[in-house]
Enzyme design. Structure first.
Site, PDB file in Angstrom:
ATOM      1  N   SER A  30       6.549   6.789 -10.928  1.00  0.00           N
ATOM      2  CA  SER A  30       5.157   7.234 -10.811  1.00  0.00           C
ATOM      3  C   SER A  30       5.000   8.714 -11.113  1.00  0.00           C
ATOM      4  O   SER A  30       5.699   9.548 -10.525  1.00  0.00           O
ATOM      5  CB  SER A  30       4.656   7.034  -9.382  1.00  0.00           C
ATOM      6  OG  SER A  30       4.652   5.681  -9.054  1.00  0.00           O
ATOM      7  N   HIS A  61       1.360   3.976 -14.647  1.00  0.00           N
ATOM      8  CA  HIS A  61       2.542   3.414 -15.298  1.00  0.00           C
ATOM      9  C   HIS A  61       2.118   2.780 -16.617  1.00  0.00           C
ATOM     10  O   HIS A  61       1.588   1.681 -16.615  1.00  0.00           O
ATOM     11  CB  HIS A  61       3.158   2.297 -14.444  1.00  0.00           C
ATOM     12  CG  HIS A  61       3.858   2.782 -13.224  1.00  0.00           C
ATOM     13  ND1 HIS A  61       5.204   3.031 -13.197  1.00  0.00           N
ATOM     14  CD2 HIS A  61       3.414   3.080 -11.989  1.00  0.00           C
ATOM     15  CE1 HIS A  61       5.558   3.453 -11.986  1.00  0.00           C
ATOM     16  NE2 HIS A  61       4.488   3.489 -11.241  1.00  0.00           N
ATOM     17  N   HIS A  83       7.139  -3.648 -10.667  1.00  0.00           N
ATOM     18  CA  HIS A  83       7.435  -3.637  -9.236  1.00  0.00           C
ATOM     19  C   HIS A  83       7.316  -5.048  -8.682  1.00  0.00           C
ATOM     20  O   HIS A  83       6.498  -5.839  -9.167  1.00  0.00           O
ATOM     21  CB  HIS A  83       6.433  -2.739  -8.502  1.00  0.00           C
ATOM     22  CG  HIS A  83       6.408  -1.327  -8.984  1.00  0.00           C
ATOM     23  ND1 HIS A  83       5.671  -0.934 -10.068  1.00  0.00           N
ATOM     24  CD2 HIS A  83       7.048  -0.226  -8.536  1.00  0.00           C
ATOM     25  CE1 HIS A  83       5.852   0.361 -10.265  1.00  0.00           C
ATOM     26  NE2 HIS A  83       6.683   0.813  -9.358  1.00  0.00           N
ATOM     27  N   TYR A  85       5.905  -5.832  -5.967  1.00  0.00           N
ATOM     28  CA  TYR A  85       4.580  -6.050  -5.355  1.00  0.00           C
ATOM     29  C   TYR A  85       3.521  -6.442  -6.378  1.00  0.00           C
ATOM     30  O   TYR A  85       2.443  -6.886  -6.002  1.00  0.00           O
ATOM     31  CB  TYR A  85       4.124  -4.825  -4.549  1.00  0.00           C
ATOM     32  CG  TYR A  85       3.947  -3.556  -5.350  1.00  0.00           C
ATOM     33  CD1 TYR A  85       2.892  -3.411  -6.241  1.00  0.00           C
ATOM     34  CD2 TYR A  85       4.838  -2.508  -5.229  1.00  0.00           C
ATOM     35  CE1 TYR A  85       2.732  -2.261  -6.992  1.00  0.00           C
ATOM     36  CE2 TYR A  85       4.685  -1.346  -5.966  1.00  0.00           C
ATOM     37  CZ  TYR A  85       3.634  -1.225  -6.849  1.00  0.00           C
ATOM     38  OH  TYR A  85       3.485  -0.098  -7.602  1.00  0.00           O
ATOM     39  N   GLU A  86       3.823  -6.299  -7.676  1.00  0.00           N
ATOM     40  CA  GLU A  86       2.865  -6.754  -8.689  1.00  0.00           C
ATOM     41  C   GLU A  86       2.904  -8.274  -8.830  1.00  0.00           C
ATOM     42  O   GLU A  86       2.081  -8.841  -9.538  1.00  0.00           O
ATOM     43  CB  GLU A  86       3.195  -6.121 -10.043  1.00  0.00           C
ATOM     44  CG  GLU A  86       2.952  -4.622 -10.073  1.00  0.00           C
ATOM     45  CD  GLU A  86       3.446  -3.987 -11.359  1.00  0.00           C
ATOM     46  OE1 GLU A  86       2.713  -4.046 -12.361  1.00  0.00           O
ATOM     47  OE2 GLU A  86       4.558  -3.447 -11.369  1.00  0.00           O
ATOM     48  N   ALA A 113       9.022   7.737  -7.215  1.00  0.00           N
ATOM     49  CA  ALA A 113       8.273   8.542  -6.250  1.00  0.00           C
ATOM     50  C   ALA A 113       8.551   7.935  -4.890  1.00  0.00           C
ATOM     51  O   ALA A 113       8.636   6.708  -4.762  1.00  0.00           O
ATOM     52  CB  ALA A 113       6.788   8.478  -6.566  1.00  0.00           C
ATOM     53  N   MET A 211       9.068   1.862  -3.277  1.00  0.00           N
ATOM     54  CA  MET A 211       8.821   0.451  -3.614  1.00  0.00           C
ATOM     55  C   MET A 211       9.478   0.035  -4.932  1.00  0.00           C
ATOM     56  O   MET A 211       9.017  -0.897  -5.597  1.00  0.00           O
ATOM     57  CB  MET A 211       7.317   0.195  -3.679  1.00  0.00           C
ATOM     58  CG  MET A 211       6.563   0.607  -2.419  1.00  0.00           C
ATOM     59  SD  MET A 211       4.798   0.404  -2.594  1.00  0.00           S
ATOM     60  CE  MET A 211       4.188   1.342  -1.181  1.00  0.00           C
ATOM     61  N   SER A 212      10.541   0.739  -5.339  1.00  0.00           N
ATOM     62  CA  SER A 212      11.177   0.387  -6.625  1.00  0.00           C
ATOM     63  C   SER A 212      12.670   0.668  -6.544  1.00  0.00           C
ATOM     64  O   SER A 212      13.218   0.896  -5.476  1.00  0.00           O
ATOM     65  CB  SER A 212      10.553   1.219  -7.744  1.00  0.00           C
ATOM     66  OG  SER A 212      10.886   2.590  -7.581  1.00  0.00           O
ATOM     67  N   ASN A 235       5.226  12.697  -0.553  1.00  0.00           N
ATOM     68  CA  ASN A 235       4.508  12.781   0.736  1.00  0.00           C
ATOM     69  C   ASN A 235       5.491  12.593   1.869  1.00  0.00           C
ATOM     70  O   ASN A 235       6.577  12.035   1.671  1.00  0.00           O
ATOM     71  CB  ASN A 235       3.443  11.678   0.805  1.00  0.00           C
ATOM     72  CG  ASN A 235       4.036  10.293   0.629  1.00  0.00           C
ATOM     73  OD1 ASN A 235       4.344   9.877  -0.490  1.00  0.00           O
ATOM     74  ND2 ASN A 235       4.245   9.597   1.722  1.00  0.00           N
ATOM     75  N   HIS A 247      -2.427   6.305  -2.972  1.00  0.00           N
ATOM     76  CA  HIS A 247      -1.730   6.294  -4.269  1.00  0.00           C
ATOM     77  C   HIS A 247      -2.134   7.518  -5.090  1.00  0.00           C
ATOM     78  O   HIS A 247      -1.320   8.080  -5.823  1.00  0.00           O
ATOM     79  CB  HIS A 247      -2.066   5.002  -5.019  1.00  0.00           C
ATOM     80  CG  HIS A 247      -1.316   4.849  -6.314  1.00  0.00           C
ATOM     81  ND1 HIS A 247       0.071   4.832  -6.377  1.00  0.00           N
ATOM     82  CD2 HIS A 247      -1.745   4.720  -7.604  1.00  0.00           C
ATOM     83  CE1 HIS A 247       0.448   4.697  -7.650  1.00  0.00           C
ATOM     84  NE2 HIS A 247      -0.635   4.621  -8.411  1.00  0.00           N
TER      85      HIS A 247
HETATM   86  N1  HPA Z   1       6.037   4.809   1.048  1.00  0.00           N
HETATM   87  C1  HPA Z   1       6.440   3.927   0.108  1.00  0.00           C
HETATM   88  N2  HPA Z   1       6.451   4.207  -1.185  1.00  0.00           N
HETATM   89  C2  HPA Z   1       6.062   5.435  -1.561  1.00  0.00           C
HETATM   90  C3  HPA Z   1       5.641   6.410  -0.633  1.00  0.00           C
HETATM   91  C4  HPA Z   1       5.634   6.072   0.741  1.00  0.00           C
HETATM   92  O1  HPA Z   1       5.281   6.876   1.639  1.00  0.00           O
HETATM   93  N3  HPA Z   1       5.324   7.524  -1.354  1.00  0.00           N
HETATM   94  C5  HPA Z   1       5.544   7.225  -2.650  1.00  0.00           C
HETATM   95  N4  HPA Z   1       5.992   5.964  -2.794  1.00  0.00           N
END
Ligand code: HPA
Length: 274
Positions: A30, A61, A83, A85-86, A113, A211-212, A235, A247
């Protein structure tokens, strides 16, 4: 056309290239996609033109394989990744990695990310992944095993190649980019975590959550590719930041820190080229 789906994808890629395919593939997470636009003498192949490549549907993406040179080193970039989750089956994430292996690739360099589990590692930090914890409950290698690709039961004790990790650290030092190393926890998503989950992942030994990355690492290790990964911290994890996560924040922070990731990658590729 080849009937083997891996060969069909490899053939579609080769058909667009004049020379050999690079030995290293960089997967851009990301906000890091623009790095592919810095490659010299680049050829871009949309995933839709490569049979079996799943198409990414996430904002931030795009979906192209960009092949060119970074600091003199031939590199292929996945600009956009898929991903779980898609809704992609874990197994369908295997095909691109296996096609790269078929094309002679030796190394997969993954970027993502991630949220930090440690207040001391804030947004903008870069983490070299030293190990992972797979909390997705999914695995791309479930199902019949093709022994020609890799063994049924394979070792994951040094999944993230120690020599590549040292090379990344040396490149970061050379580029003046601060990095630390840590353990990446993958969740399925798509929601961000609860504060209780973030506290639990910390107790489990994690340093960052995202998530990847884990499915690609599993497929790559199964077929004998070397793997390295970088997490760009966008974050603090839920409950640590004191505000709601989004996001948009992930993309914005990744964009801000993308410059230091680019400098690190440039220094890494320059060193690999020499
Ligand atoms: N959690 C999960 N996936 C992420 C996060 C998060 O805080 N930040 C960026 N991708």
């Amino acid at each position: 056309m080849a009937t083997d789906p891996i060969q069909a994808a490899a053939d579609a890629i080769s058909a667009r290239l004049k020379g050999a395919f690079p030995k290293i593939v960089l997967v851009l997470g990301s906000g890091l996609g623009p790095y592919a636009d810095t490659l010299q003498d680049a050829v871009a192949i949309p995933y839709g033109d490569i049979p079996g490549f799943p198409i990414s549907t996430v904002a931030g993406h795009s979906g192209r394989l960009v092949i060119g040179k970074a600091r003199g080193l031939p590199v292929a970039c996945m600009q956009g990744r898929m991903h779980l989750y898609e809704g992609h089956e874990a197994a369908s994430l295997a095909l691109p990695v296996r096609a790269f292996k078929r094309l002679g690739v030796e190394t997969l360099l993954l970027t993502n990310a991630a949220g930090s589990l440690d207040r001391g590692m804030g947004p903008g930090s870069i983490m070299i992944v030293e190990d992972h914890i797979n909390l997705t409950t999914r695995n791309p290698l479930i199902g019949p095993n093709d022994e020609r690709i890799g063994p049924r039961f394979f070792d994951m004790s040094e999944a993230y190649d120690p020599a590549l990790r040292a090379d990344l650290k040396a490149a970061a030092d050379a580029a003046g980019v601060p990095v630390r190393s840590g353990v990446y926890v993958q969740v399925l998503g798509p929601n961000f975590e609860t504060p209780a989950e973030i506290r639990a992942f910390r107790i489990l030994g994690g340093d960052a959550v995202g998530m990847s990355t884990v499915p690609e690492t599993l497929v790559a290790r199964h077929c004998g590719l070397k793997v390295a990964a970088l997490s760009l911290i966008t974050n603090l994890g839920a409950g640590l930041a004191g505000h709601a996560l989004s996001h948009e924040e992930t993309i914005e922070e990744a964009g801000k820190a993308a410059k230091s990731v680019s400098r690190l990658l440039d220094a890494f590729f320059a060193a690999q080229a020499s």
